[in-house]
Design an enzyme around this catalytic site. Sequence first.
Site, PDB file in Angstrom:
ATOM      1  N   VAL A 127       0.829  -1.206   0.000  1.00  0.00           N
ATOM      2  CA  VAL A 127       0.000   0.000   0.000  1.00  0.00           C
ATOM      3  C   VAL A 127       0.862   1.253   0.000  1.00  0.00           C
ATOM      4  O   VAL A 127       0.577   2.227  -0.706  1.00  0.00           O
ATOM      5  CB  VAL A 127      -0.951  -0.003   1.217  1.00  0.00           C
ATOM      6  CG1 VAL A 127      -1.582   1.373   1.424  1.00  0.00           C
ATOM      7  CG2 VAL A 127      -2.045  -1.056   1.032  1.00  0.00           C
ATOM      8  N   GLU A 128       1.924   1.229   0.786  1.00  0.00           N
ATOM      9  CA  GLU A 128       2.753   2.421   0.944  1.00  0.00           C
ATOM     10  C   GLU A 128       3.568   2.754  -0.308  1.00  0.00           C
ATOM     11  O   GLU A 128       3.612   3.905  -0.736  1.00  0.00           O
ATOM     12  CB  GLU A 128       3.700   2.248   2.134  1.00  0.00           C
ATOM     13  CG  GLU A 128       3.015   2.263   3.489  1.00  0.00           C
ATOM     14  CD  GLU A 128       2.487   3.636   3.871  1.00  0.00           C
ATOM     15  OE1 GLU A 128       2.859   4.630   3.217  1.00  0.00           O
ATOM     16  OE2 GLU A 128       1.687   3.710   4.821  1.00  0.00           O
ATOM     17  N   THR A 129       4.240   1.752  -0.879  1.00  0.00           N
ATOM     18  CA  THR A 129       5.212   2.053  -1.937  1.00  0.00           C
ATOM     19  C   THR A 129       5.207   1.065  -3.092  1.00  0.00           C
ATOM     20  O   THR A 129       6.164   1.020  -3.860  1.00  0.00           O
ATOM     21  CB  THR A 129       6.636   2.085  -1.354  1.00  0.00           C
ATOM     22  OG1 THR A 129       6.960   0.786  -0.822  1.00  0.00           O
ATOM     23  CG2 THR A 129       6.767   3.127  -0.263  1.00  0.00           C
TER      24      THR A 129
END
Length: 335
Positions: A127-129
């Site tokens: 989700v983040e990167t």
Amino acid sequence: MTAVRFPGFIRLVPVLFGVLASFAHAGGYEATPEGRQLIEEMVAKYGFDQVRVESLLADATRIDKILESISRPAEKTLTWGEYRQIFLKPDRIKRGLAFLEEYEEVFARAESRFGVPATIIAAIIGVETWYGNYTGNYRVMDALATLAFDYPPRSRFFRSELVQYLLMTREQGFDPLAVKGSYAGAMGYGQFISSSYRNFAIDFDDDGIADILTNPVDAIGSVANYFSKHHWREGEPVAERLESDLPEGSPLLTRELKPRLTVSDYRDAGLEPRQEVEGGAAARAILLQGAKGPELWLTYHNFYVITRYNHSHLYALAVKQLADELDKHRNPDQW
């Protein structure tokens, strides 16, 4: 974003942007009163070289696009249905499965040591990167200086993060002007902000450096450590969708992210979880607008732990569902 994005973002309006524009400085940040105070603090309290800190602040650049971005985070502007579409794409699931396979031993070690499922760790990084593919293009020094000195609504917080950043880069031996991250200064595979980096990043491959910027092994261990330190409970559920309904405004739909009611409270109201959960377990119901209409979810302690990473129930639910999708592909017989 970071570890841990930030609660209470204020959605700026054009008038406020006009006010913010008045905070623009002539010359470098090192010449402003706020900049001078920070320099004095870094020298007196932390033993930094004055000329070095002055040079870093003089090099930092105000970026107006950062001020615009922080005014409209996706968690504040999208419905659940819209938000979900960003993160539950087939390509993200496919890449997550490849990431889990590539670092299978590392995930197994992290899960064994910290009690956090490998799929949750992978989902956070996904989700983040997008598993380390998009870690941010802003110099962290520019982002934090812009927000510390030119964004009054959160200046105190970001000033503290700027101090933490200078300490972190000194501790890890990083060049403060070379590290890149998000518009809010979050860094690496797991998008840790500076204070989270210092408190939760770990050296998981025993090379003497806690590098979550370019080292996926350290990043996997650090995300697991973050959840462990925020009291993840091994084997307990995260959240489940209920078929029942609750009207908007119901006292069973509490506003706080932290659960204030129990499973028994919801059972007494006729809502029955499918999962085996003790009646005294903390729980919180949330009503979201999905792609096909309202969705009622009952969330538990571990869901709240995910919101310690990013203070949004949309974010936590996206992580939970991405983790579920990864698990379904890896263990289809259990679903």
